[in-house]
Write a protein that holds these residues in place. Structure first.
Motif, short mmCIF file in Angstrom:
data_model
loop_
_atom_site.label_atom_id
_atom_site.label_comp_id
_atom_site.label_asym_id
_atom_site.label_seq_id
_atom_site.Cartn_x
_atom_site.Cartn_y
_atom_site.Cartn_z
N GLY A 368 12.13 -61.24 -148.14
CA GLY A 368 12.14 -60.59 -149.44
C GLY A 368 10.97 -60.97 -150.34
N TYR A 369 11.05 -60.43 -151.54
CA TYR A 369 10.02 -60.62 -152.56
C TYR A 369 10.37 -61.83 -153.42
N PHE A 370 9.34 -62.66 -153.72
CA PHE A 370 9.56 -63.83 -154.56
C PHE A 370 8.36 -64.01 -155.49
N PRO A 371 8.57 -63.95 -156.83
CA PRO A 371 7.46 -64.07 -157.79
C PRO A 371 7.04 -65.53 -157.97
N LEU A 372 5.77 -65.73 -158.23
CA LEU A 372 5.24 -67.07 -158.45
C LEU A 372 4.81 -67.30 -159.89
N ASN A 373 4.81 -66.25 -160.70
CA ASN A 373 4.57 -66.41 -162.14
C ASN A 373 5.50 -65.47 -162.89
N GLY A 374 5.82 -65.82 -164.12
CA GLY A 374 6.67 -64.98 -164.94
C GLY A 374 5.90 -63.81 -165.52
N LEU A 375 6.59 -62.68 -165.70
CA LEU A 375 5.94 -61.48 -166.19
C LEU A 375 6.62 -60.96 -167.45
N GLU A 376 5.80 -60.39 -168.31
CA GLU A 376 6.27 -59.72 -169.52
C GLU A 376 5.44 -58.45 -169.67
N PRO A 377 5.77 -57.57 -170.64
CA PRO A 377 5.03 -56.30 -170.74
C PRO A 377 3.51 -56.47 -170.82
N GLY A 378 3.04 -57.55 -171.45
CA GLY A 378 1.60 -57.73 -171.60
C GLY A 378 0.90 -58.36 -170.41
N SER A 379 1.66 -58.74 -169.39
CA SER A 379 1.05 -59.42 -168.23
C SER A 379 0.15 -58.47 -167.44
N ARG A 380 -0.96 -59.00 -166.97
CA ARG A 380 -1.89 -58.21 -166.17
C ARG A 380 -2.05 -58.77 -164.75
N TYR A 381 -1.62 -60.01 -164.53
CA TYR A 381 -1.80 -60.65 -163.23
C TYR A 381 -0.45 -61.05 -162.65
N HIS A 382 -0.29 -60.80 -161.37
CA HIS A 382 1.00 -60.99 -160.71
C HIS A 382 0.77 -61.68 -159.37
N ALA A 383 1.23 -62.91 -159.23
CA ALA A 383 1.16 -63.65 -157.97
C ALA A 383 2.56 -63.67 -157.35
N TYR A 384 2.63 -63.37 -156.06
CA TYR A 384 3.95 -63.34 -155.42
C TYR A 384 3.80 -63.46 -153.92
N ILE A 385 4.93 -63.71 -153.26
CA ILE A 385 4.95 -63.67 -151.80
C ILE A 385 5.97 -62.62 -151.37
N GLU A 386 5.74 -62.05 -150.20
CA GLU A 386 6.70 -61.12 -149.60
C GLU A 386 6.85 -61.55 -148.15
N VAL A 387 8.10 -61.81 -147.75
CA VAL A 387 8.37 -62.51 -146.49
C VAL A 387 9.30 -61.69 -145.63
N GLU A 388 9.09 -61.78 -144.31
CA GLU A 388 9.98 -61.14 -143.34
C GLU A 388 10.57 -62.17 -142.40
N ASP A 389 11.83 -62.01 -142.07
CA ASP A 389 12.53 -62.88 -141.12
C ASP A 389 12.18 -62.42 -139.71
N ASN A 390 11.53 -63.28 -138.93
CA ASN A 390 11.11 -62.89 -137.59
C ASN A 390 12.28 -62.61 -136.66
N LEU A 391 13.46 -63.16 -136.95
CA LEU A 391 14.62 -62.98 -136.08
C LEU A 391 15.50 -61.82 -136.55
N CYS A 392 15.13 -61.24 -137.69
CA CYS A 392 15.96 -60.17 -138.23
C CYS A 392 15.86 -58.94 -137.34
N GLY A 393 16.98 -58.42 -136.92
CA GLY A 393 17.00 -57.25 -136.08
C GLY A 393 16.65 -57.56 -134.63
#
Length: 393
Positions: A368-393
């Motif tokens: 799933g998606y996991f944010p690394l910084n907090g965001l508000e309407p004025g935010s312009r930069y977004h750091a995050y990770i998006e992960v997949e389970d290798n055993l899923c399915g």
């Protein structure tokens, strides 16, 4: 004096290029500094993270929610005296710390700062390529031109080249040019770099297949330690896009589809010897060396020193995220996005959260998606990770 204090100053590269204590970052970089002030919390091993206001922490906490993954660090609003671990050292940061009353015992001296700036110049890639260039399976050539005539001569000999200013922001200060595309505008840029920085780097344009890097830590006492690999992508202009969240073993397996694993180990060993000789006891902190897999005359080779980043970098952040936050059986990407419209970053985060729900196992992100910084309407930069389970399915 307190322990280590981590601080995110992304204007570092541009401040080094400017080379004045009075450098003022452009508004967009000031916004980036604010939006991503909490980023060091994901790689700080101990100590505190310097932020501007508590709202930055509160926003991060609200974005993460009840996942139990909030970083276990201390925060400070003050420029306390301590062992600073900034994104990178530059004269402007040094002046800020001095004006804030930080003890001189915690800071670099002016000669130390000048030495680090010198070590941060791209021209040191020439030394590393001369050291490593005799290794079978390696490619890479570069020279430092001190005049417009030298640039023109190199281009006439090589054809299409990449010109690089010795100091510039990440992904900036680069120009691809050939005798056919040379213009008055290009010549003006070359003259300006020569005038302001004393030289310009010139390299052949290689056929790149993969970007990767080797990441290190220098202890300031002659010790250099290998942290791991990073596998990343850039856009057509050389700007950073994302890092793959993979174990070192997995990255080596991917790279071994092009070159032998033994060659990677040999390059690492020879590079560490060269870096140790270059840095001596003059630098303490993180650093990374960008590399490429290139196709040369129908074979794959390693370009072992595209860039030396004498600072923290996104590859090390990704490496630490993979080892501490991502579940061992999962893989993913670490991204840093920039948005130009008000509210766009927050909308993107909400869309990612809906499309890729977070799953946690054993205190790590399983998918799933996991944010690394907090965001508000004025935010312009977004750091995050998006992960997949290798055993899923």
């Amino acid at each position: 004096m307190t322990g280590r204090i981590y601080y995110f100053n992304p204007a570092h590269d541009m401040a080094l290029a400017n080379n004045t204590p009075f450098y003022m970052a452009p508004d967009e970089i000031v916004r980036m500094t604010y939006d991503l002030a909490v980023l060091p919390a994901w790689y700080a091993r101990e100590g505190k993270v310097k932020i501007d206001e508590w709202r930055q922490v509160e926003l991060l906490r609200s974005q993460i929610g009840c996942a139990g993954l909030f970083p276990d660090v201390q925060w400070t609003l003050e420029w306390e005296s301590g062992e600073y671990m900034p994104w990178g050292w530059d004269p402007a940061l040094l002046r800020t710390l001095r004006l804030a009353g930080v003890s001189e015992d915690c800071l670099l001296t002016d000669p130390q700062m000048e030495r680090i700036r010198g070590l941060s110049g791209r021209q040191h890639c020439v030394e590393m390529l001369e050291l490593l260039g005799k290794t079978p399976g390696v490619c890479g050539e570069a020279c430092v031109c001190g005049s417009l005539q030298e640039v023109r001569y190199f281009m006439s000999e090589v054809g299409e080249v990449v010109l690089k200013s010795p100091w510039s922001g990440s992904g900036r200060g680069l120009l691809k040019v050939s005798p056919a595309t040379w213009t008055d505008s290009v010549e003006g840029w070359v003259r300006r770099v020569l005038r302001t920085q004393g030289g310009i780097m010139a390299e052949p344009l290689y056929e790149k297949v993969r970007d990767f890097a080797m990441e290190f830590f220098a202890d300031g006492a002659g010790g250099l330690f290998f942290l791991g690999y990073s596998l990343f992508d850039t856009d057509l202009h050389g700007n950073y896009k994302e890092n793959r969240l993979l174990s070192d073993d997995r990255i080596v397996r991917i790279l071994s589809a092009y070159v032998p694993a033994g060659l990677l180990e040999q390059v690492r060993s020879e590079l560490m010897a060269g870096l140790s000789s270059l840095l001596k006891n003059d630098y303490k902190g993180y650093l990374g060396v960008d590399m490429m897999i290139c196709r040369v005359d129908g074979t794959f080779r390693i370009h072992p020193c595209v860039e030396i980043n004498l600072r923290m970098n996104m590859g090390i952040v990704a490496h630490m995220l993979c080892s501490s936050l991502v579940h061992p059986r999962s893989e993913g990407v670490f991204r840093l996005e920039h948005y130009s419209r008000e509210g766009e970053a927050l909308e993107a985060s909400q869309a990612l959260r809906a499309a890729s729900p977070l799953r946690v196992s054993d205190g790590r992100v399983l998918s799933g998606y996991f944010p690394l910084n907090g965001l508000e309407p004025g935010s312009r930069y977004h750091a995050y990770i998006e992960v997949e389970d290798n055993l899923c399915g």
